[in-house]
Each structure stands twice: as structure tokens, then as C-alpha cells.
Design a protein around this motif. Structure first.
Motif, PDB file in Angstrom:
ATOM      1  N   CYS A  30      20.976  14.582 -20.529  1.00 39.38           N
ATOM      2  CA  CYS A  30      19.825  15.448 -20.294  1.00 39.38           C
ATOM      3  C   CYS A  30      20.003  16.183 -18.984  1.00 39.38           C
ATOM      4  O   CYS A  30      20.475  15.616 -18.001  1.00 39.38           O
ATOM      5  CB  CYS A  30      18.546  14.604 -20.247  1.00 39.38           C
ATOM      6  N   TYR A  41       9.230   9.999 -14.870  1.00 41.48           N
ATOM      7  CA  TYR A  41       8.878   8.760 -15.579  1.00 41.48           C
ATOM      8  C   TYR A  41       9.987   8.269 -16.508  1.00 41.48           C
ATOM      9  O   TYR A  41       9.895   7.198 -17.086  1.00 41.48           O
ATOM     10  CB  TYR A  41       7.618   9.006 -16.444  1.00 41.48           C
ATOM     11  N   CYS A  42      11.059   9.073 -16.669  1.00 44.83           N
ATOM     12  CA  CYS A  42      11.959   8.853 -17.793  1.00 44.83           C
ATOM     13  C   CYS A  42      13.216   8.075 -17.405  1.00 44.83           C
ATOM     14  O   CYS A  42      13.941   8.460 -16.482  1.00 44.83           O
ATOM     15  CB  CYS A  42      12.347  10.208 -18.372  1.00 44.83           C
ATOM     16  N   LYS A  85      17.547  17.351 -17.318  1.00 49.43           N
ATOM     17  CA  LYS A  85      16.312  17.237 -16.534  1.00 49.43           C
ATOM     18  C   LYS A  85      16.151  15.866 -15.873  1.00 49.43           C
ATOM     19  O   LYS A  85      16.885  14.931 -16.187  1.00 49.43           O
ATOM     20  CB  LYS A  85      15.125  17.483 -17.456  1.00 49.43           C
ATOM     21  N   CYS A 124      12.734  14.172 -15.399  1.00 50.23           N
ATOM     22  CA  CYS A 124      11.298  13.857 -15.426  1.00 50.23           C
ATOM     23  C   CYS A 124      11.087  12.527 -14.689  1.00 50.23           C
ATOM     24  O   CYS A 124      11.879  11.593 -14.859  1.00 50.23           O
ATOM     25  CB  CYS A 124      10.814  13.788 -16.867  1.00 50.23           C
ATOM     26  N   GLY A 162      18.109  14.136 -25.284  1.00 53.45           N
ATOM     27  CA  GLY A 162      17.860  14.695 -23.970  1.00 53.45           C
ATOM     28  C   GLY A 162      18.029  16.200 -24.073  1.00 53.45           C
ATOM     29  O   GLY A 162      18.586  16.709 -25.053  1.00 53.45           O
ATOM     30  N   VAL A 177      16.007   7.900 -18.944  1.00 54.37           N
ATOM     31  CA  VAL A 177      17.299   8.574 -19.163  1.00 54.37           C
ATOM     32  C   VAL A 177      17.422   9.878 -18.358  1.00 54.37           C
ATOM     33  O   VAL A 177      18.301  10.685 -18.611  1.00 54.37           O
ATOM     34  CB  VAL A 177      17.615   8.804 -20.668  1.00 54.37           C
ATOM     35  N   ARG A 178      16.566  10.066 -17.379  1.00 50.47           N
ATOM     36  CA  ARG A 178      16.623  11.253 -16.508  1.00 50.47           C
ATOM     37  C   ARG A 178      18.041  11.394 -15.936  1.00 50.47           C
ATOM     38  O   ARG A 178      18.735  10.394 -15.692  1.00 50.47           O
ATOM     39  CB  ARG A 178      15.569  11.153 -15.403  1.00 50.47           C
TER      40      ARG A 178
HETATM   41  S1  SF4 Z   1      15.054  12.940 -21.900  1.00 51.64           S
HETATM   42 FE1  SF4 Z   1      13.748  12.268 -20.221  1.00 51.64          FE
HETATM   43  S2  SF4 Z   1      14.379  13.486 -18.428  1.00 51.64           S
HETATM   44 FE2  SF4 Z   1      15.165  14.481 -20.262  1.00 51.64          FE
HETATM   45  S3  SF4 Z   1      13.589  16.016 -20.778  1.00 51.64           S
HETATM   46 FE3  SF4 Z   1      13.168  14.168 -22.006  1.00 51.64          FE
HETATM   47  S4  SF4 Z   1      11.686  13.026 -20.771  1.00 51.64           S
HETATM   48 FE4  SF4 Z   1      12.645  14.545 -19.381  1.00 51.64          FE
END
Ligand code: SF4
Length: 359
Positions: free
Chosen positions: A59, A65-66, A61, A63, A105, A68-69
Motif C-alpha cells: 500500500c 489506524y491500519c 498509504k 492511514c 492495499g 498494513v500501512r
Molecule cells: S491498506 Fe491500510 S494504509 Fe492502505 S489505504 Fe487501506 S487502510 Fe489505508
């Protein structure tokens, strides 16, 4: 106005929603009961399945809370091969799931876009297009959304996560990659193209108020979406938001709040599809059943090959991570029958609200 009077209303206003979100005990039971009654009247006792394929945890990004960010270096990154995805889709077809959902992701590079297009086309070839296809691949250009739609995907899930801009930036970095207005524009783009568009939020986030949650429900109604997925927020220790884990409602409160959100939305939008998220079952062994009994009508059993599942943990301790698809199939069937519901096999299970609007 009393809870009983509010439950008789045809159109809920913000103050009604906030009242219902604050109910406890017998009044909360009245709300959940009413939502179940509405669902059974409008949609019968059917539960639709979407076989979930977690295509990749790569991914761009981060985020807050995530699990796998991109900034979480503890995660081992993977991408399924095309053959693995097609095998999952074939299994979904054999098990009679009717639909698959491809989740990943967020990536926007041309190779990824083309790969998804190819996969959608190949899944469409299975038994002459008998599988419905939902995509959940984040923010993309209008052109990419169109390309995937033309290839055969017909539903798209893009959760707003928080419809309040200020709260959105408390759970996402405030930078160019995580732009609240672009996310809104993406939802509009999906609606315009003609996808059965789904969105949703997390419930019980740090800094989230009842006012925010009421606004989330009004946002879904305003956008007239075809499906919604809502689940309790579960803090992941390897994320920045975890530092506020002691400021969120208890597990019991988050579960109840999620059930109330589902129930109220069922009253507001009686014929949309609503997912009983796996996160419900993660915090409560009967969480999915409770969500179905509160008004949800969709379940997403995981079809991702077991060796990859531990690496797709947006939140920790996810339920059913070690279950094999065949075990899941039997387990779900028994669980749904036990609460007076039946799984509708070999059907796409489109949103009734969307189908009626299209006519
Ligand atoms: S996988 Fe996680 S970090 Fe990536 S966009 Fe989705 S919520 Fe956000």
C-alpha cells in the motif's frame, strides 16, 4: 419524543438518530428488534456472501489506524499471483458464494491497474459470468474506475472511515496522499459511473462523538449509497493511533454502538446491503450473528490462501484467520440457520435499493 415514538417515524432527523444512538438496555433492544422487523419485511431473511480475496498488502498509504500501512516495517509484503486469485474465484463459484470481493492495499501504477483489469475479465469468464465482482482497491482515477467497470466489476467499496473532515485527519496523516476531498470525489465518481457503491466507517474511534456518528449515517443517506460496511474500531499496536487506545469506548460499548449504527441505518435505508463485518466477530464470538440480527445482510468469508492471511491484518486478532474456506462454508451456514436466517447461494445478492433505482 420517546424511543417508541421515534421508531414509528418515517424519516429520522439528526436529533432522532442521536437519541437512538444513546439508547441502552430495553430501549436499545426495541431499536434492534425494529430494525430486524424492517429487514425481514423488505429483504426477507436472506444473507448474501462475498468471497473475500485479499490480493495484496502492498500500500502506498499510511492511514494511522491500519496494520498494513506502508510505514509498518514489521509486515511481510505479498501479492497473490493471478493464478492464485483465479483459484480463489473458482473456489467461490464451487462453494456457491455467488460473488467475490477483491481487496488490496492502494496502488495506482499502470501495472497494477492492468493486472486488476485482466483479473476481472478472467473472473468474468468463470461459468459465463456467473460470479458478481466487488472491488475494494482504494482511491483511483475516474478513468481507472471506468476501465474496471467496463471489464465487469459492478460493485465498489470505498469506506470514508469518518465523514467529518476534522476527525478524518485525526485518523489519517494530513498530507497530499490522504486527502479527504479526493476521497469524497472518488465516491462521487463511483456513483456516477454506475457502480453499486459502498462506503462505511469505523465505530468507536478515538475523538469520535455521537454527533460524528449521526453525521456518518446522514452522509450515507445523502449519498444514497447501495451498501455500507461498519465495524468496531480495533486498535493495532503497530500504528500511531494506538497511543489513544485507552481513550476509546470499552469492547462492549463499541460492539453495542456498532449494532445501533447498523440498526438505525436499516431504518433509514431499508433496502441497501449492509455487511456484518468480521471485526464484529473479532471482538465478540457472536458478533457477526448479532450484526445480522440488527439489520445487516451480507457476510464476507475469507478465501485468501491461509499462508498470506496473517500479513493482511488491518487490525489484530482477526477472527477466522486460520479457518479453511470449506470449514468457513459449513460454519457460516450453521450459524445463520441458528438465528433464523438463510444464506442465498449462487446469487449475486445485489442491493435491492440499487436495483429499484436503476429501473
Ligand atoms: S491498506 Fe491500510 S494504509 Fe492502505 S489505504 Fe487501506 S487502510 Fe489505508
Amino acid at each position: 419524543m420517546s424511543t417508541k415514538e421515534i421508531l414509528e417515524k418515517q424519516h429520522l432527523e439528526k436529533e432522532d438518530i442521536k437519541h437512538l444512538l444513546s439508547t441502552t438496555g430495553r430501549e436499545m433492544e426495541m431499536l434492534l428488534h425494529k430494525a430486524l422487523e424492517v429487514k425481514l419485511n423488505r429483504l426477507d431473511n436472506y444473507v448474501h456472501l462475498r468471497g473475500l480475496i485479499e490480493f495484496s498488502n502492498i500500500c502506498r498509504k499510511s492511514c494511522l489506524y491500519c496494520g498494513v500501512r506502508s510505514k509498518n516495517s514489521k509486515v511481510e509484503r505479498y501479492t497473490l499471483t493471478e493464478e492464485e486469485v483465479i483459484e480463489c474465484a473458482r473456489l467461490a463459484h464451487q462453494l456457491g458464494y455467488g460473488s467475490v470481493a477483491i481487496q488490496s492495499g492502494e496502488r495506482n501504477d499502470p501495472a497494477f491497474v492492468e493486472q486488476i483489469t485482466r483479473l476481472v475479465r478472467r473472473i468474468k469468464e468463470i461459468d459465463h459470468g456467473s460470479l458478481g465482482i466487488t472491488l475494494s482497491l482504494g482511491e483511483q482515477s475516474d478513468e481507472t474506475y471506468r476501465q474496471w467497470f467496463e471489464a465487469g466489476a459492478h460493485r465498489y467499496l470505498l469506506r470514508i472511515e469518518a465523514s467529518n473532515e476534522e476527525l478524518y485527519y485525526k485518523i489519517h496523516p494530513h498530507d497530499e496522499q490522504h486527502d479527504f476531498h479526493r476521497r469524497l470525489a472518488c465516491i462521487d465518481s463511483l456513483l456516477n459511473i454506475g457502480y453499486q457503491t459502498g462506503t462505511g466507517v469505523m465505530v468507536g474511534l478515538p475523538f469520535q462523538t455521537l454527533d460524528n456518528l449521526a453525521d456518518d449515517l446522514l452522509f450515507f443517506r445523502h449519498k444514497d449509497v447501495a451498501m455500507v460496511g461498519m465495524g468496531p474500531y480495533i486498535p493495532h499496536p503497530d500504528t500511531p493511533l494506538y497511543q489513544y487506545a485507552d481513550q476509546i469506548p470499552s469492547v462492549k460499548e463499541r460492539m453495542e454502538l456498532t449494532l445501533k449504527m447498523i440498526a438505525i441505518l436499516r431504518l433509514m435505508m431499508p433496502e441497501i446491503n449492509m455487511v456484518a463485518a468480521t471485526a464484529n466477530q473479532t471482538i465478540d464470538p457472536l458478533g457477526r450473528e448479532k450484526a445480522i440480527a440488527a439489520g445487516a445482510n451480507v457476510i464476507m468469508p475469507n478465501l485468501t490462501p491461509n499462508q498470506y492471511r496473517e500479513d493482511y491484518l488491518i487490525y489484530p486478532d482477526k477472527a477466522c484467520v486460520s479457518d479453511k474456506p470449506e470449514e468457513c462454508y459449513t460454519c457460516l451456514d450453521i450459524r445463520m440457520k441458528a438465528i433464523g436466517h438463510q444464506i442465498l447461494y449462487n446469487a449475486w445478492g445485489d442491493s435491492v435499493a440499487f436495483t429499484k433505482k436503476k429501473k
